[in-house]
Scaffold this active site. Structure first.
Site, short mmCIF file in Angstrom:
data_model
loop_
_atom_site.label_atom_id
_atom_site.label_comp_id
_atom_site.label_asym_id
_atom_site.label_seq_id
_atom_site.Cartn_x
_atom_site.Cartn_y
_atom_site.Cartn_z
N ASN A 90 0.80 -1.22 0.00
CA ASN A 90 0.00 0.00 0.00
C ASN A 90 0.83 1.27 0.00
O ASN A 90 0.33 2.34 -0.38
CB ASN A 90 -0.92 -0.04 1.24
N TYR A 157 3.56 10.18 -10.92
CA TYR A 157 2.67 9.41 -10.07
C TYR A 157 1.73 8.54 -10.91
O TYR A 157 1.57 7.34 -10.65
CB TYR A 157 1.86 10.36 -9.19
N LYS A 161 1.76 4.40 -10.91
CA LYS A 161 0.59 3.68 -10.43
C LYS A 161 -0.09 2.89 -11.54
O LYS A 161 -0.61 1.80 -11.30
CB LYS A 161 -0.40 4.66 -9.80
N THR A 192 -6.70 11.48 3.40
CA THR A 192 -5.42 11.00 3.93
C THR A 192 -4.42 12.15 3.84
O THR A 192 -4.66 13.15 3.18
CB THR A 192 -4.90 9.82 3.12
#
Length: 253
Positions: A90, A157, A161, A192
């Site tokens: 994760n 990113y 991913k 988050t």
């Protein structure tokens, strides 16, 4: 009903956000946990909390880009709890934000190292342990960014991913006949520390919320629920998928 009773689960990026919420949920469902992250103090506090609630957990701080750390986590799972049934890779990082022509090669490489290579290193050492238990669940945290939606200023990113989805599909085929299910979990906007770095003002947060069909962003606990589905017997016939838990953001875009 304890859906993970006596299962051994390894979770990276467990010191905050989705990893932290997933650790708490897995523990409530009976899992014994090996927790990893960069912040030892937060990991230790989480272990103490889980043990205070009757759970079993151990933590090891380190960098997911370090292969020795990936190996040590599996060895800890086997040595402390006898094996490994679930691995949730994760940990991640936003990497450089801004115009692609301003991204340095070092920034690009670091984003791929953390988000893609780190997951590969984890899986490399987790898979033999999962096979040794007769199979299990291997999970990666991806994102809708670069999969169903493109955002400017997030090239490194998104690329890293998106690479996890290809890794997921390859491993699902490679290890399926040995009982290992491999899936990627793709959250939408989530409350988050990483999510707050993107939605870093009231205006930005309102915009991000408006992109979702549900009109809001997720809590970490909600994303943890999707991880529980993929890790447990509920997802026994689910493998090789990129599971969108994105509140409908992909539909509205």
């Amino acid at each position: 009903m304890h859906m993970l009773q006596d299962k051994v689960a390894l979770i990276t990026g467990a010191s905050s956000g989705i990893g932290h919420a997933t650790a708490r949920l897995f523990a409530r469902h009976g899992a014994r946990l090996v927790l990893a992250g960069r912040d030892w103090a937060r990991l230790a506090a989480l272990v103490a909390q889980l043990e205070g609630e009757g759970g079993q957990a151990v933590a090891l701080a380190g960098d997911v880009c370090d292969e020795a750390h990936a190996q040590a986590l599996v060895e800890l799972a086997v040595g402390r709890f006898g094996g490994l049934d679930i691995a949730f890779n994760n940990a991640g990082d936003l990497g450089p934000m801004g115009p692609t022509d301003a991204v340095s090669l070092a920034e690009w490489r670091r984003a791929l190292e953390v988000n893609l290579t780190g997951a590969f290193l984890g899986a490399k050492h987790q898979l033999p342990a999962l096979v040794a238990r007769g199979g299990g669940a291997l999970l990666f945290t991806g994102t809708f960014v670069g999969y169903t939606v493109g955002f400017p200023g997030m090239a490194a990113y998104a690329a890293a991913k998106a690479g996890l989805v290809g890794l997921t599909k390859a491993l699902a085929v490679e290890y399926g006949d040995r009982g290992v299910r491999v899936n990627a979990l793709l959250p939408g906007g989530t409350d988050t520390p990483m999510g707050r770095a993107v939605a870093n003002s009231p205006e930005a947060l309102a915009h991000v919320r408006s992109l979702h069909a549900l009109g809001r962003i997720a809590t970490p606990d909600e994303i943890a629920g999707s991880a529980l589905y993929l890790a447990s017997g509920l997802g026994a016939f689910t493998t090789g998928v990129a599971l969108l838990a994105d509140g409908g953001v992909s539909l509205k875009r």
